[in-house]
Scaffold this motif. Sequence first.
Motif, PDB file in Angstrom:
ATOM      1  N   ILE A   4       0.716  -1.334   0.091  1.00 11.61           N
ATOM      2  CA  ILE A   4      -0.017   0.029  -0.014  1.00 11.61           C
ATOM      3  C   ILE A   4       0.859   1.281  -0.083  1.00 11.61           C
ATOM      4  O   ILE A   4       0.229   2.338  -0.100  1.00 11.61           O
ATOM      5  N   PHE A   5       2.155   1.087   0.017  1.00 14.96           N
ATOM      6  CA  PHE A   5       3.057   2.374   0.087  1.00 14.96           C
ATOM      7  C   PHE A   5       2.756   3.268  -1.313  1.00 14.96           C
ATOM      8  O   PHE A   5       2.707   4.421  -0.841  1.00 14.96           O
ATOM      9  N   PRO A   6       2.798   2.792  -2.272  1.00 19.22           N
ATOM     10  CA  PRO A   6       2.462   3.733  -3.475  1.00 19.22           C
ATOM     11  C   PRO A   6       1.155   4.491  -3.322  1.00 19.22           C
ATOM     12  O   PRO A   6       1.040   5.651  -3.410  1.00 19.22           O
ATOM     13  N   VAL A   7       0.024   3.703  -2.719  1.00 21.08           N
ATOM     14  CA  VAL A   7      -1.153   4.663  -2.556  1.00 21.08           C
ATOM     15  C   VAL A   7      -1.041   5.610  -1.405  1.00 21.08           C
ATOM     16  O   VAL A   7      -1.459   7.035  -1.604  1.00 21.08           O
ATOM     17  N   TYR A   8      -0.315   5.162  -0.354  1.00 21.51           N
ATOM     18  CA  TYR A   8      -0.015   6.230   0.669  1.00 21.51           C
ATOM     19  C   TYR A   8       0.841   7.471   0.346  1.00 21.51           C
ATOM     20  O   TYR A   8       0.469   8.468   0.647  1.00 21.51           O
ATOM     21  N   TRP A   9       1.665   7.074  -0.599  1.00 21.77           N
ATOM     22  CA  TRP A   9       2.836   8.192  -1.132  1.00 21.77           C
ATOM     23  C   TRP A   9       1.916   9.196  -2.019  1.00 21.77           C
ATOM     24  O   TRP A   9       1.898  10.305  -2.076  1.00 21.77           O
ATOM     25  N   TYR A  10       1.098   8.591  -3.044  1.00 21.38           N
ATOM     26  CA  TYR A  10       0.170   9.461  -3.474  1.00 21.38           C
ATOM     27  C   TYR A  10      -0.852  10.264  -2.743  1.00 21.38           C
ATOM     28  O   TYR A  10      -1.041  11.485  -2.945  1.00 21.38           O
ATOM     29  N   VAL A  11      -1.479   9.533  -1.834  1.00 23.21           N
ATOM     30  CA  VAL A  11      -2.266  10.366  -1.066  1.00 23.21           C
ATOM     31  C   VAL A  11      -1.703  11.627  -0.131  1.00 23.21           C
ATOM     32  O   VAL A  11      -2.173  12.522   0.037  1.00 23.21           O
ATOM     33  N   LEU A  12      -0.480  11.041   0.219  1.00 19.79           N
ATOM     34  CA  LEU A  12       0.173  12.077   1.192  1.00 19.79           C
ATOM     35  C   LEU A  12       0.624  13.287   0.257  1.00 19.79           C
ATOM     36  O   LEU A  12       0.447  14.496   0.646  1.00 19.79           O
TER      37      LEU A  12
END
Lengths: 344, 109
Positions: free
Chosen positions: A79-87
């Motif tokens: 889920i890190f790519p999604v986290y990075w995008y949301v951040l």
Amino acid sequence: MELLDRYLQAVKKYLPLRRQDDLIAELRANMDSQLEDKESELGRPLTLGEQEDWLRQIGHPIMVAARYQPQQYLIGPAIFPVYWYVLRMTFLWATVIYSIVSAVLIVSKTPNGTAVLEAMLRIPGVLLSAAAWITAVFAAFEFISTHFPDKIPSPASLSAKWHPNSLPPLEKPSATGKRPRSYNQAVAEVVFGFLFLTWLVLVPQNPYLLFGPGAGFIQSAPFRLAPVWIAFFWWVVVLNVVQLLWRCIILWRGTWQQSRRQQDTAVKAFGIVPLILLITSRDHVYLLLKNPATDQLRYGNLADTINKSVYHGMSAVCVIAILSLAWELFQVVRDTDRQREAAR
Amino acid sequence: MTLTENVFENLRLELRRGCLTLAVLAQLRQEHYGYTLRKDLADHGLVIDESTLYPLLRRLETQGLLVSEWREEEKRNKRFYRLSPEGEQILTHLLKEWHDINASINRIM
């Protein structure tokens, strides 16, 4: 062997509390067997130096204990790519929303430079707070998906719903041959757009933001601006608000790489309206005397000269803007025709 | 360690990780405790650190692929591991995968 006991004691301190005794008992059994083999090969007990070498070869107690710990992530690779995008999106929108709220509060209270500076200095705290919340939410998501996988949809099930038809259309190079706009450029346009708008709204109450030290001289001058400038000013503000909203929408939709020629042309067209407002103002009056009764004789002619100069200047600017717009419209029509022909 | 050596070391460890699991599962078709398993693997040419093997055994047991029991042997309590029924199924699938990959690599080479 005292050294082995000390070693196991050190390892135990770093093991998970619930399994410490069990793990140490197993480790001891295995190491005792190994030690026995070594000693039977040599036909004598290991010397202190040999014991030290052996334990050093096995590894530092922290490292040995760490291998028994489950692999832990605050936010895992799934889920890190999604986290990075949301951040990134959160940073952007936190800045945008904070800027709007700050601008409204500053304008409605006591608009001055200090208030603007204070608002800007609070931005890092706002962003850190937003980042902390987002990280906490994603860490909780990671924890639940790791420990209770049936309670939460996995990233794999989300990707199963994805369809290639939802992909954005192929990005084409712009007609002018320029490189498409980058994400950073698009963000910078929004941020600087907000800063400019804030500055613009503050100017009427704080003329020094526009004129600097010359603001004092203007205040003491015998002239004041005619009401037509108020309409002009609000037209410019509205134009900037619309342009800014447009940029935000583009950023939100992720289409910042696409050509926005039509948007630029529309802004240019609406930008002519305030100029027309100025040159069609009644009697072409742009400056008025603060005290006509006392200053008419002394400054009346000067005011007339300035008004005529502003009128001629603005007329020239208006004509240039209209010609520029006409040229741009011509190019848009021409390029559209060319594209149609190429498509046939 | 140079950059190339570092890259090689990482790739080697990555390649080895899966192979070690397969070797441990295969070797535990017969019961072993940690130390004898390590010795057996080494005798077959697969040297594996204590600090890698013992935690791996625990992990495979947590995943249900191994079962273990404490038993006294030579006047000492030892934890013996062997393959569980689920582990046997998984091992069969993994071995097939291993043979397929090996055959493919050989054809490529």
